[in-house]
Design an enzyme around this catalytic site. Structure first.
Site, PDB file in Angstrom:
ATOM      1  N   PHE A   1       0.797  -1.229   0.000  1.00  0.00           N
ATOM      2  CA  PHE A   1       0.000   0.000   0.000  1.00  0.00           C
ATOM      3  C   PHE A   1       0.828   1.275   0.000  1.00  0.00           C
ATOM      4  CE2 PHE A   1      -3.184  -2.999   1.884  1.00  0.00           C
ATOM      5  CZ  PHE A   1      -3.912  -3.119   0.720  1.00  0.00           C
ATOM      6  N   CYS A   2       2.099   1.179  -0.301  1.00  0.00           N
ATOM      7  CA  CYS A   2       2.929   2.376  -0.435  1.00  0.00           C
ATOM      8  C   CYS A   2       2.693   3.000  -1.801  1.00  0.00           C
ATOM      9  CB  CYS A   2       4.409   2.028  -0.287  1.00  0.00           C
ATOM     10  SG  CYS A   2       4.908   1.736   1.403  1.00  0.00           S
ATOM     11  N   HIS A   3       2.564   4.315  -1.800  1.00  0.00           N
ATOM     12  CA  HIS A   3       2.407   5.039  -3.059  1.00  0.00           C
ATOM     13  C   HIS A   3       3.776   5.180  -3.733  1.00  0.00           C
ATOM     14  CE1 HIS A   3      -1.159   6.284  -0.804  1.00  0.00           C
ATOM     15  NE2 HIS A   3      -1.712   6.564  -1.972  1.00  0.00           N
TER      16      HIS A   3
ATOM     17  N   MET B   1       8.270   4.673   5.137  1.00  0.00           N
ATOM     18  CA  MET B   1       8.512   3.308   4.647  1.00  0.00           C
ATOM     19  C   MET B   1       9.741   3.259   3.746  1.00  0.00           C
ATOM     20  SD  MET B   1       6.440   1.523   6.278  1.00  0.00           S
ATOM     21  CE  MET B   1       6.980   0.011   5.515  1.00  0.00           C
ATOM     22  N   GLU B   2       9.957   4.311   2.977  1.00  0.00           N
ATOM     23  CA  GLU B   2      11.139   4.358   2.119  1.00  0.00           C
ATOM     24  C   GLU B   2      12.415   4.394   2.951  1.00  0.00           C
ATOM     25  OE1 GLU B   2       7.709   5.261  -0.374  1.00  0.00           O
ATOM     26  OE2 GLU B   2       8.288   5.916   1.627  1.00  0.00           O
TER      27      GLU B   2
ATOM     28  N   ASP C   1      24.693 -10.116   3.591  1.00  0.00           N
ATOM     29  CA  ASP C   1      25.031 -10.934   2.420  1.00  0.00           C
ATOM     30  C   ASP C   1      26.517 -10.870   2.098  1.00  0.00           C
ATOM     31  OD1 ASP C   1      24.423 -12.525   0.019  1.00  0.00           O
ATOM     32  OD2 ASP C   1      24.924 -10.672  -1.050  1.00  0.00           O
TER      33      ASP C   1
END
Length: 162
Positions: A79-81, A116-117, A131
């Site tokens: 749901f992130c734009h 969120m970004e 990693d």
């Protein structure tokens, strides 16, 4: 204090993307961090080797991966734009003998924030560190990841950046 409610749920309790069309576009910034904890011998070897492994420069690669993740957050989190990213900066450094701190700051001018970004950038950078270093140990621990600050929009969280 008003009771908090979930924003990504409609009146029927179904998942829904927030409609931001009526909101004004304003300057927004968010800063998040994620930590990577190494076994003492691994941290010592990485420090001594200039944070380079057989796979390459650990910190530089983490910054590139984190930046790519910031720009693609909307593809990872349902749901992130999709947002135009005006700025993205990383700060990586040791926060103790065995803990690498990764900070990601993201800016945009839009109708919705970039928390969120910033969180995605910091955590993907941490995953990249894992990693690149896992050949040295699988006892590396990622986290916590947390929002440090956000400004713009309805609420400010944490200390606003200059």
């Amino acid at each position: 204090m008003a009771k908090a409610k979930l924003t990504h749920v409609d009146a029927k309790g179904r998942p829904a993307m927030v409609d931001v069309s009526a909101k004004p576009a304003t300057a927004r910034e968010a800063v998040a961090e994620c930590r990577v904890r190494f076994p003492a011998a691994v941290a010592q070897a990485l420090r001594k080797g200039g944070m380079k492994t057989a796979k390459g420069a650990v910190m530089d690669t983490a910054i590139i991966a984190g930046t790519m993740a910031v720009k693609r957050t909307h593809e990872l989190v349902p749901f992130c734009h999709p947002l135009p990213i005006d700025g993205c900066r990383f700060d990586l450094g040791w926060a103790g003998d065995t803990v690498l701190r990764i900070e990601c700051a993201v800016r945009t001018t839009h109708r919705t924030g970039v928390e969120m970004e910033a969180l995605t950038g910091a955590t993907v950078a941490a995953l990249t560190v894992y990693d690149m270093c896992k050949a040295l140990s699988h006892a590396i621990v990622i986290g916590p990841a947390k929002l440090l600050a956000k400004r713009g929009g309805k609420r400010e969280v944490g200390k606003a950046r200059a």
